[in-house]
Design an enzyme around this catalytic site. Structure first.
Site, short mmCIF file in Angstrom:
data_model
loop_
_atom_site.label_atom_id
_atom_site.label_comp_id
_atom_site.label_asym_id
_atom_site.label_seq_id
_atom_site.Cartn_x
_atom_site.Cartn_y
_atom_site.Cartn_z
N ARG A 38 1.78 -1.84 8.68
CA ARG A 38 0.40 -1.59 8.29
C ARG A 38 -0.17 -2.85 7.63
O ARG A 38 0.40 -3.35 6.66
CB ARG A 38 0.34 -0.41 7.30
CG ARG A 38 -1.03 -0.18 6.75
CD ARG A 38 -1.12 1.01 5.79
NE ARG A 38 -2.47 1.07 5.27
CZ ARG A 38 -2.78 1.19 3.99
NH1 ARG A 38 -1.85 1.34 3.07
NH2 ARG A 38 -4.04 1.21 3.60
N HIS A 47 -9.76 -2.80 3.24
CA HIS A 47 -8.90 -2.71 2.05
C HIS A 47 -9.55 -3.57 0.96
O HIS A 47 -8.97 -4.52 0.46
CB HIS A 47 -7.48 -3.17 2.39
CG HIS A 47 -6.42 -2.70 1.44
ND1 HIS A 47 -5.27 -2.03 1.83
CD2 HIS A 47 -6.31 -2.81 0.09
CE1 HIS A 47 -4.51 -1.75 0.78
NE2 HIS A 47 -5.11 -2.23 -0.29
N GLU A 85 -8.06 4.00 0.12
CA GLU A 85 -8.29 4.46 -1.25
C GLU A 85 -9.75 4.36 -1.72
O GLU A 85 -10.07 3.59 -2.65
CB GLU A 85 -7.40 3.67 -2.21
CG GLU A 85 -5.91 3.77 -1.89
CD GLU A 85 -5.03 3.16 -2.97
OE1 GLU A 85 -5.53 2.45 -3.86
OE2 GLU A 85 -3.81 3.41 -2.95
N ASN A 116 -1.38 7.41 -0.13
CA ASN A 116 -0.71 6.42 -0.96
C ASN A 116 -0.30 7.12 -2.25
O ASN A 116 -1.14 7.74 -2.91
CB ASN A 116 -1.64 5.27 -1.32
CG ASN A 116 -1.97 4.40 -0.12
OD1 ASN A 116 -1.40 4.57 0.96
ND2 ASN A 116 -2.88 3.46 -0.31
N TYR A 137 2.27 6.75 -5.81
CA TYR A 137 3.20 5.97 -6.64
C TYR A 137 3.78 6.79 -7.78
O TYR A 137 4.91 6.59 -8.19
CB TYR A 137 2.48 4.75 -7.20
CG TYR A 137 2.14 3.75 -6.13
CD1 TYR A 137 3.03 2.74 -5.81
CD2 TYR A 137 0.94 3.82 -5.39
CE1 TYR A 137 2.76 1.82 -4.81
CE2 TYR A 137 0.65 2.91 -4.40
CZ TYR A 137 1.57 1.91 -4.10
OH TYR A 137 1.29 1.01 -3.11
N GLU A 140 1.54 4.17 1.68
CA GLU A 140 2.05 3.28 0.63
C GLU A 140 2.90 4.07 -0.33
O GLU A 140 2.51 5.18 -0.74
CB GLU A 140 0.91 2.65 -0.19
CG GLU A 140 0.14 1.57 0.49
CD GLU A 140 -0.97 1.00 -0.40
OE1 GLU A 140 -0.84 1.04 -1.64
OE2 GLU A 140 -1.96 0.53 0.17
C1 FCB Z 1 -2.61 0.51 -4.18
C2 FCB Z 1 -3.29 -0.49 -3.27
C3 FCB Z 1 -2.41 -1.62 -2.85
C4 FCB Z 1 -1.46 -2.09 -3.93
C5 FCB Z 1 -0.77 -0.92 -4.59
C6 FCB Z 1 0.21 -1.30 -5.66
O1 FCB Z 1 -3.57 1.15 -4.96
O2 FCB Z 1 -3.77 0.15 -2.12
O3 FCB Z 1 -3.24 -2.65 -2.37
O4 FCB Z 1 -2.09 -2.92 -4.82
O5 FCB Z 1 -1.70 -0.02 -5.10
#
Ligand code: FCB
Length: 446
Positions: free
Chosen positions: A75, A119, A164, A291, A293, A349
């Site tokens: 990607r 992006h 995002e 995405n 985290y 992500e």
């Molecule tokens: C996300 C973004 C990506 C990167 C990660 C850590 O929010 O999409 O570009 O910075 O965080």
């Protein structure tokens, strides 16, 4: 214990974004992130995207890395100001050809290109006309999407319209910590609306211009939200937070409406919407990119706009101070599946930053990142077992890179980059993921 097998045809790879890795500044027009970097105090150490990973000149080496990692997809995003330096009008054919060569190099390596059209690097020329606050930018985006799809649509099957929108809208226009650095909630919501509208408007066009069987979607940043306690006021606060972060984007895209409870709370700040906008935004998608985290833990506060406070529970944290919470990704995938009619999902992500260093043996040992991937992938596998249509997983990121307002001070790569020499050193996590990608399975420790 036997290894955990992923479904046949599962897509495995890594993700990047143009501004974060490309460099090649002289060979493109200016973007709002160049302007933001030049704004004193906005980016750590005054770092810029001028050189970054110099991927623009070293892309073949990076494709070779992907191949060595056994990735079957990659990607990456297209830089709008590289294709259209003024945002509109004259095309920079050298820039557009760069992406064409990248696509060919990927295909030659047996890697499926997975494109993100936007992006966050809006051409500065369009920002001067109001950027995403100006509805006209929506139509400029559609023109840009058409140019890219006409060039690459014969070879690229996977397309993401936006990355995002919450981040671009809220961090960029309400909190002011991302480009263009504004601090107005109402305008930020208008920006969010325009991003979603441009997504919906581009869908039919992309279907028309891309090869048969192409798959189109959008990527949202989502986090599972947990209430700080079982007190009603905390549960209500968590619901509000979830509404602003998750449902405000999920509902329009997948149901064609903004969530009514949040709409009421926003009062005068709600975006202006033209007739048909919601139908356009709700145009069916082929997949949703997620995405993820970490999770959010939210409690009630007597203060602030929304009477919400973020709680920092005891636990493990990455260098971003984001909690490592693998159960959160599982809960999120299951929830989206149950509440939104089981769309095809891709984790577009997932990853973590740690303070990596080169060891005496010349290698980069990152056991915490290996552990992170192992646990998040196990959680993804559990979600699949519960019926989630997860079709692929993209680790953030292929390379250490420009981490927005943190500049180069945060390393998310599975490949270490020595910025002084541009040497790439695959970390232990790259070796771990290469084996997962090759075997389509997650090894279980006995
Ligand atoms: C996300 C973004 C990506 C990167 C990660 C850590 O929010 O999409 O570009 O910075 O965080």
């Amino acid at each position: 214990m036997s290894d955990l097998q992923f479904p046949d045809g599962f897509l495995w790879g890594t993700a990047t974004a143009s501004f974060q890795i490309e460099g090649g500044r002289k060979e493109r027009g200016d973007s709002i992130w160049d302007d933001f970097c030049a704004w004193p105090g906005k980016v750590v150490d005054g770092d810029t995207g001028d050189v970054a990973d110099d991927h623009y000149h070293r892309y073949q080496q990076d494709v070779d890395l992907l191949k060595a990692f056994n990735a079957n997809t990659y990607r990456f995003s297209i830089s709008w100001p590289r294709v259209l330096p003024q945002g509109t009008g004259e095309v920079n054919h050298v820039g557009l050809d760069f992406y064409s060569r990248l696509v060919d190099a990927l295909l030659a390596a047996g890697i499926e290109p997975f494109i993100t059209l936007y992006h966050w690097d809006l051409p500065s020329a369009l920002q001067r006309l109001g950027g995403w606050v100006n509805r006209d930018t929506v139509y400029r985006y559609v023109d840009y999407a058409e140019i890219v799809a006409k060039k690459l649509g014969d070879r690229v099957r996977y397309w993401i319209t936006h990355n995002e929108p919450w981040v671009a809208a809220i961090l960029g226009h309400h909190e002011g910590v991302h480009a263009p650095g504004w601090t107005d909630h109402s305008l930020a919501l208008q920006v969010g609306h325009h991003l979603l509208l441009s997504h919906g408007l581009a869908m039919p066009l992309l279907h028309q211009l891309t090869k048969a069987g192409s798959r189109l979607g959008i990527t949202l940043n989502l986090s599972q939200v947990y209430a700080a306690s079982d007190k009603t006021e905390d549960i209500e606060a968590a619901k509000r937070y979830d509404g602003h972060l998750n449902r405000w984007y999920l509902d329009p895209v997948l149901l064609g409406n903004y969530p009514q409870d949040i709409w009421q709370q926003l009062g005068w700040r709600v975006p202006r919407i033209a007739p048909q906008d919601m139908d356009i935004i709700g145009t069916p998608i082929d997949f949703l990119g997620i995405n993820n985290y970490s999770r959010a833990v939210i409690g009630h506060s007597d203060e602030g706009e929304n009477h919400i406070q973020s709680i920092r529970p005891k636990g493990e944290y990455t260098a971003m101070d984001w909690e490592v919470y693998p159960q959160g990704i599982k809960a999120l995938l299951v929830r989206v599946t149950r509440e939104y009619g089981a769309p095809d999902l891709y984790v577009t992500e997932n990853g973590c930053a740690y303070e990596d260093t080169i060891s005496d043996d010349g290698q980069v040992h990152d056991p915490q990142r290996v552990d992170f991937f192992r646990r998040y992938l196990k959680a993804c596998h559990e979600a699949i077992t519960e019926g989630v249509q997860l079709k692929g997983y993209l680790a953030w990121s292929l390379l250490d890179n420009f981490e927005w307002s943190f500049g180069y001070s945060r390393r998310f790569g599975i490949t270490y980059v020595d910025y002084a020499t541009q040497e790439r050193i695959p970390k232990d996590s790259a070796k771990f993921l290469s084996e997962v990608f090759r075997s389509n399975s997650l090894p279980q420790e006995a």
